[in-house]
Design a protein around this motif. Sequence first.
Motif, PDB file in Angstrom:
ATOM      1  N   CYS A  37      -0.160   9.891   0.749  1.00  0.00           N
ATOM      2  CA  CYS A  37      -0.623   8.826  -0.860  1.00  0.00           C
ATOM      3  C   CYS A  37      -0.566  10.214  -1.661  1.00  0.00           C
ATOM      4  O   CYS A  37      -0.563   9.701  -2.767  1.00  0.00           O
ATOM      5  CB  CYS A  37      -1.941   9.120  -0.135  1.00  0.00           C
ATOM      6  SG  CYS A  37      -2.507   7.976   1.262  1.00  0.00           S
ATOM      7  N   GLU A  39       2.155  11.242  -2.854  1.00  0.00           N
ATOM      8  CA  GLU A  39       2.979  10.957  -3.627  1.00  0.00           C
ATOM      9  C   GLU A  39       3.044   9.643  -4.713  1.00  0.00           C
ATOM     10  O   GLU A  39       3.523   9.995  -4.865  1.00  0.00           O
ATOM     11  CB  GLU A  39       4.836  11.028  -2.221  1.00  0.00           C
ATOM     12  CG  GLU A  39       5.266  12.340  -1.672  1.00  0.00           C
ATOM     13  CD  GLU A  39       5.681  11.746  -1.141  1.00  0.00           C
ATOM     14  OE1 GLU A  39       6.226  10.528  -0.724  1.00  0.00           O
ATOM     15  OE2 GLU A  39       6.481  12.888  -0.584  1.00  0.00           O
ATOM     16  N   LYS A  40       2.864   8.950  -3.521  1.00  0.00           N
ATOM     17  CA  LYS A  40       2.878   6.733  -4.418  1.00  0.00           C
ATOM     18  C   LYS A  40       1.927   7.247  -5.744  1.00  0.00           C
ATOM     19  O   LYS A  40       1.792   7.185  -6.491  1.00  0.00           O
ATOM     20  CB  LYS A  40       1.935   6.446  -2.944  1.00  0.00           C
ATOM     21  CG  LYS A  40       2.580   6.359  -1.916  1.00  0.00           C
ATOM     22  CD  LYS A  40       2.184   4.908  -1.257  1.00  0.00           C
ATOM     23  CE  LYS A  40       2.620   4.422  -0.225  1.00  0.00           C
ATOM     24  NZ  LYS A  40       2.201   3.485   1.295  1.00  0.00           N
ATOM     25  N   LEU A  95      -2.902   1.646  -0.588  1.00  0.00           N
ATOM     26  CA  LEU A  95      -1.713   3.695  -0.590  1.00  0.00           C
ATOM     27  C   LEU A  95      -1.619   3.057   0.722  1.00  0.00           C
ATOM     28  O   LEU A  95      -0.069   3.559   0.913  1.00  0.00           O
ATOM     29  CB  LEU A  95      -2.591   4.908  -0.572  1.00  0.00           C
ATOM     30  CG  LEU A  95      -3.530   4.474  -2.874  1.00  0.00           C
ATOM     31  CD1 LEU A  95      -3.941   5.867  -2.555  1.00  0.00           C
ATOM     32  CD2 LEU A  95      -1.619   4.462  -3.516  1.00  0.00           C
ATOM     33  N   THR A  96      -2.136   3.536   1.590  1.00  0.00           N
ATOM     34  CA  THR A  96      -1.875   2.493   3.101  1.00  0.00           C
ATOM     35  C   THR A  96      -3.025   2.548   3.733  1.00  0.00           C
ATOM     36  O   THR A  96      -4.201   2.380   3.640  1.00  0.00           O
ATOM     37  CB  THR A  96      -1.465   4.274   3.608  1.00  0.00           C
ATOM     38  OG1 THR A  96      -1.218   3.862   5.138  1.00  0.00           O
ATOM     39  CG2 THR A  96      -2.648   5.360   3.895  1.00  0.00           C
TER      40      THR A  96
END
Length: 209
Positions: A37, A39-40, A95-96
């Motif tokens: 998360c 990184e994104k 994000l996920t």
Amino acid sequence: MVKFSVLLFTILSLNVFGADKIILASYSHGSPVIKLCEEKVLAMYKKANIEVEVRRYTMDRALAEAKAGRVDAVLGHPLGTESIITDFELVGGTLTKLEFALFAPKSKGKNLSDYKIIVLRGMPYVEQTLEKLKINFDTNSDANAIAKLINLKRFDATIVSLDSYEWAKGLIPGLKQVSPVLAQFDIRHYISTKKPEIIKKLKASILSP
């Protein structure tokens, strides 16, 4: 007069540059999901040319910092978090997706009430799920402390996202899933509505090719 002009320029410059910088609350336990998360989210800000200061807290402390207005953004929380930390707006897509289940080193059967459960504090959405199921549990803000308590057999089980299983197993040997998925959430990024220019700039950047 010259000195005044220089001072005024300095103040205006600080205001302008300050508008393109935020303080981001992330999480200190550093699971692979958190790193993904981060990184994104950092990539989103980099694309928008917004400077980010990352401060890592326990999950409950991150929410407290957001509520107190000491951070400008929260890394990732489930859709609906705006009801917990008011004056924050979700920005960007999912994000996920996280699925949570009960994990324990030793199975005690399918009845979750037979387990002495401890949960990472700062995940109110998980706590609410357990409360709806009428399952008793304790909380602790430190993931390592939770692992230690389970390894010492003071607790039987904890709630972990399926994506974090391998990471959690490294802290708790023999850990395995002992329940079906109990809850699932889309994790989203939240920014304080007190940063309207940041929100506007980030949204524009997300929409740009």
